[in-house]
Design a protein around this motif. Structure first.
Motif, mmCIF file in Angstrom:
data_model
loop_
_atom_site.group_PDB
_atom_site.id
_atom_site.type_symbol
_atom_site.label_atom_id
_atom_site.label_comp_id
_atom_site.label_asym_id
_atom_site.label_seq_id
_atom_site.Cartn_x
_atom_site.Cartn_y
_atom_site.Cartn_z
ATOM 1 N N UNK A 105 4.664 0.171 13.294
ATOM 2 C CA UNK A 105 4.079 -0.716 12.288
ATOM 3 C C UNK A 105 3.398 0.089 11.184
ATOM 4 N N UNK A 106 2.726 1.175 11.553
ATOM 5 C CA UNK A 106 2.121 2.048 10.549
ATOM 6 C C UNK A 106 3.187 2.630 9.633
ATOM 7 N N UNK A 107 4.329 2.997 10.213
ATOM 8 C CA UNK A 107 5.417 3.534 9.399
ATOM 9 C C UNK A 107 5.949 2.523 8.408
ATOM 10 N N UNK A 108 6.068 1.266 8.841
ATOM 11 C CA UNK A 108 6.516 0.208 7.929
ATOM 12 C C UNK A 108 5.523 0.060 6.773
ATOM 13 N N UNK A 109 4.220 0.033 7.092
ATOM 14 C CA UNK A 109 3.205 -0.078 6.048
ATOM 15 C C UNK A 109 3.230 1.129 5.123
ATOM 16 N N UNK A 110 3.419 2.320 5.688
ATOM 17 C CA UNK A 110 3.514 3.518 4.860
ATOM 18 C C UNK A 110 4.699 3.479 3.924
ATOM 19 N N UNK A 111 5.817 2.898 4.399
ATOM 20 C CA UNK A 111 7.005 2.769 3.548
ATOM 21 C C UNK A 111 6.747 1.832 2.382
ATOM 22 N N UNK A 112 5.867 0.858 2.568
ATOM 23 C CA UNK A 112 5.512 -0.049 1.474
ATOM 24 C C UNK A 112 4.664 0.676 0.431
ATOM 25 N N UNK A 113 3.771 1.566 0.899
ATOM 26 C CA UNK A 113 2.849 2.261 -0.009
ATOM 27 C C UNK A 113 3.528 3.384 -0.788
ATOM 28 N N UNK A 114 4.239 4.253 -0.075
ATOM 29 C CA UNK A 114 4.593 5.568 -0.605
ATOM 30 C C UNK A 114 5.410 5.557 -1.897
ATOM 31 N N UNK A 115 6.475 4.764 -2.029
ATOM 32 C CA UNK A 115 7.263 4.843 -3.274
ATOM 33 C C UNK A 115 6.448 4.476 -4.512
ATOM 34 N N UNK A 116 5.459 3.592 -4.330
ATOM 35 C CA UNK A 116 4.685 3.141 -5.482
ATOM 36 C C UNK A 116 3.786 4.238 -6.040
ATOM 37 N N UNK A 117 3.356 5.177 -5.208
ATOM 38 C CA UNK A 117 2.431 6.204 -5.700
ATOM 39 C C UNK A 117 3.097 7.075 -6.758
ATOM 40 N N UNK A 118 4.270 7.607 -6.448
ATOM 41 C CA UNK A 118 4.970 8.466 -7.411
ATOM 42 C C UNK A 118 5.488 7.678 -8.605
ATOM 43 N N UNK A 119 5.966 6.458 -8.372
ATOM 44 C CA UNK A 119 6.530 5.696 -9.494
ATOM 45 C C UNK A 119 5.446 5.268 -10.476
ATOM 46 N N UNK A 120 4.243 4.966 -10.002
ATOM 47 C CA UNK A 120 3.138 4.652 -10.905
ATOM 48 C C UNK A 120 2.789 5.859 -11.767
ATOM 49 N N UNK A 121 2.737 7.033 -11.147
ATOM 50 C CA UNK A 121 2.461 8.265 -11.902
ATOM 51 C C UNK A 121 3.562 8.503 -12.930
ATOM 52 N N UNK A 122 4.811 8.314 -12.520
ATOM 53 C CA UNK A 122 5.953 8.531 -13.417
ATOM 54 C C UNK A 122 5.881 7.627 -14.646
ATOM 55 N N UNK A 123 5.396 6.406 -14.474
ATOM 56 C CA UNK A 123 5.405 5.446 -15.569
ATOM 57 C C UNK A 123 4.214 5.562 -16.503
ATOM 58 N N UNK A 124 3.078 6.055 -16.032
ATOM 59 C CA UNK A 124 1.926 6.156 -16.939
ATOM 60 C C UNK A 124 1.896 7.500 -17.664
ATOM 61 N N UNK A 125 2.525 8.528 -17.107
ATOM 62 C CA UNK A 125 2.572 9.835 -17.765
ATOM 63 C C UNK A 125 3.957 10.000 -18.389
ATOM 64 N N UNK A 126 4.054 9.637 -19.657
ATOM 65 C CA UNK A 126 5.343 9.680 -20.338
ATOM 66 C C UNK A 126 5.596 11.009 -21.041
ATOM 67 N N UNK A 127 4.539 11.774 -21.328
ATOM 68 C CA UNK A 127 4.728 13.093 -21.923
ATOM 69 C C UNK A 127 5.241 14.046 -20.838
ATOM 70 N N UNK A 128 6.364 14.752 -21.051
ATOM 71 C CA UNK A 128 6.953 15.575 -19.991
ATOM 72 C C UNK A 128 6.014 16.642 -19.430
ATOM 73 N N UNK A 129 5.259 17.329 -20.304
ATOM 74 C CA UNK A 129 4.352 18.362 -19.802
ATOM 75 C C UNK A 129 3.216 17.747 -18.986
ATOM 76 N N UNK A 130 2.663 16.631 -19.477
ATOM 77 C CA UNK A 130 1.614 15.941 -18.728
ATOM 78 C C UNK A 130 2.141 15.453 -17.383
ATOM 79 N N UNK A 131 3.393 14.938 -17.383
ATOM 80 C CA UNK A 131 3.977 14.438 -16.143
ATOM 81 C C UNK A 131 4.124 15.556 -15.122
#
Length: 520
Positions: A105-131
């Motif tokens: 169950x922890x793994x299922x919850x972790x699967x819900x969390x994990x992709x969003x962390x990197x994708x949120x960073x990817x979308x707010x940092x649009x400058x390549x060097x900042x990203x």
């Protein structure tokens, strides 16, 4: 978007990945106490360690796509709440069977969390060097979690039962929920399609079928009927899954991304590097406590420098990429990690900690270099609107690699341990079976034997474990060196700064990283 909200998003994403990293490593530190309290069999113990990663790996791709469609902020907050509830259930599991279910169950919850962390960073940092810098910070925090987990766990385990290491998740969950609701921007695919439901079970069955088959083959041989059948089911599911993705307008994984050399090389590097890395976390938790006899707190403190070195390597990686390029930095990181593993092969039943410290720092910095660069390369070569799916591929590589590493390198260790045991004659059959099962079982069995026999059994078991550790780290070092050579060629020509782009109307068989001038 304001600068403060942008960096606030990074802080929350880092908190979420820190939560998952700590949760993974505290289990390794808690394993000796857990084994003593619940007395799992060797198979149950491996499943307790493996099931979290298996469940996470099987569902990451699906959850990354869900985040692209319903919103990454929403998915992160849902997953965080579920992770808190699952942590409480895990902490109070009364037997190995329920603990395995709770970890799933922890793994299922972790699967819900994990992709969003990197994708949120990817979308707010649009400058390549900042990203690149932001992803390096994210990677360094993830690595620091591997160091903080044993420290936090050690403090708790010195005063409380093994389940307390999971209750520490609850205040972090509360902090993420409150701040995330206020700070995080919502993002997603502006043209979301429906998730192809048949693809979900195909991906889960394919991934878990292959992992389970490899796990059983490493333990009992590849000729077993169950191994052959499970492997065949896994391969068939993945073949149908890939075939289906090529025919969907909105696939779970756009397999055309793998035609991009930089993307495919980054995925492969992350999988194999994590294969070696995560297995060693479990091995050293046992070495410190069962061979050297250190308390959980001392064991946690002893392992901290490696994790913080990895964090430093991740933070430094962006600077080195702008000087040397992506391929050389990844290759350097893998060579340094392999060198650290080779140095580990010289430790014994007695330890010179300064020697181990040098090996951990070399290995840790190399790990930080590798993951920071591969994470950024993978995200930068995928379309922005598919950031959740790309982040999920990255994390699937991490979790599959970690689970495979525990299964395969754990099996190498167990096999070498059993083959290396030189036990005194005349032991009771039940005691000998327990001694040959695991090192923890050997120490428990020795406590029931006469003092002179117990001393001989304990010494033989610890020596066999150390020899198994040597075989394990040298196997990992060889794999990492092969990967270093492959990465140098696979990432050649990829520019230092990969420009931002949108995928609309673009042929994904074309690599946006190819032919772009390197920016110094």
């Amino acid at each position: 978007m304001t600068n403060s909200r942008k960096w606030g998003t990074l802080v929350i994403a880092c908190l979420a990945v820190l939560l998952l990293s700590i949760d993974l490593t505290v289990l390794h530190l808690a394993s000796p106490k857990l084994a003593a309290d619940l007395n799992p069999s060797a198979t149950q113990f491996l499943w307790i360690a493996d099931i979290y990663g298996f469940a996470l790996a099987g569902l990451l791709v699906t959850m990354g796509n869900v985040g692209d469609r319903i919103g990454r902020k929403r998915l992160l907050l849902i997953g965080t709440a579920a992770f808190g509830a699952a942590s409480a259930i895990t902490a109070y599991a009364p037997n190995p069977e329920l603990l395995i279910a709770a970890r799933a169950l922890l793994g299922v919850a972790g699967a819900i969390i994990m992709p969003s962390t990197l994708s949120l960073v990817r979308n707010v940092f649009t400058d390549p060097k900042e990203r690149t810098s932001a992803v390096g910070i994210w990677s360094s925090v993830s690595a620091a979690g591997f160091a903080l987990g044993p420290l936090v766990g050690g403090v708790l385990l010195d005063h409380f039962w093994w389940g307390s290491v999971f209750l520490i998740n609850l205040p972090v969950v509360a902090l993420i929920l409150v701040t995330g609701f206020i700070v995080l921007p919502e993002s997603g695919n502006p043209r979301p399609g429906r998730i192809d439901l048949p693809s979900v079970p195909l991906s889960v069955v394919g991934v878990l079928g292959l992992i389970y088959a490899l796990k059983e083959a490493a333990r009992g041989g590849a000729a077993q009927g169950s191994v052959i059948a499970t492997a065949a089911i896994g391969v068939a599911a993945l073949v149908v899954f890939v075939w289906r993705q090529t025919r969907l307008a909105e696939p779970l994984i756009d397999v055309r991304l793998f035609r991009r050399r930089a993307f495919a090389a980054s995925v492969g590097a992350e999988l194999i590097a994590m294969f070696a890395m995560l297995a060693m976390s479990l091995v050293f938790a046992q070495y410190f406590q069962l061979v050297l006899g250190w308390s959980p707190l001392i064991a946690g403190l002893a392992g901290m420098p490696g994790g913080f070195a990895a964090g430093g390597g991740g933070a430094l990686a962006g600077t080195l990429v702008h000087k040397w390029g992506r391929g050389p930095v990844v290759t350097l990181g893998l060579v340094m990690t392999a060198a650290g593993f080779a140095l580990f092969s010289r430790i014994g039943t007695d330890l010179s900690y300064p020697y181990l410290l040098v090996a951990m720092i070399i290995q840790g910095v190399g790990t930080g270099f590798t993951f920071a660069v591969t994470n950024d390369t993978l995200l930068a070569t995928a379309p922005k609107e598919r950031a959740g799916a790309a982040g999920a591929i990255s994390e699937t590589a991490h979790e599959m690699g970690g689970a495979l590493g525990i299964a395969v390198l754990g099996s190498v260790l167990n096999s070498a341990y059993r083959n290396g045991l030189d036990l005194p004659a005349g032991l009771p059959a039940a005691a000998e079976a327990q001694i040959r099962d695991t090192l923890g079982g050997a120490l428990r069995a020795a406590a029931t034997l006469p003092r002179d026999v117990a001393g001989a059994v304990t010494g033989a078991a610890k020596q066999a474990f150390v020899e198994g550790l040597h075989a394990t780290v040298l196997t990992g070092a060889a794999i990492l060196l092969c990967l270093a050579v492959a990465a140098l060629f696979a990432l050649r020509g990829v520019p230092k700064v990969i420009p931002e782009y949108e995928s609309t109307g673009q042929d994904l068989s074309e690599d946006p990283a190819e032919g772009v001038p390197a920016v110094s």
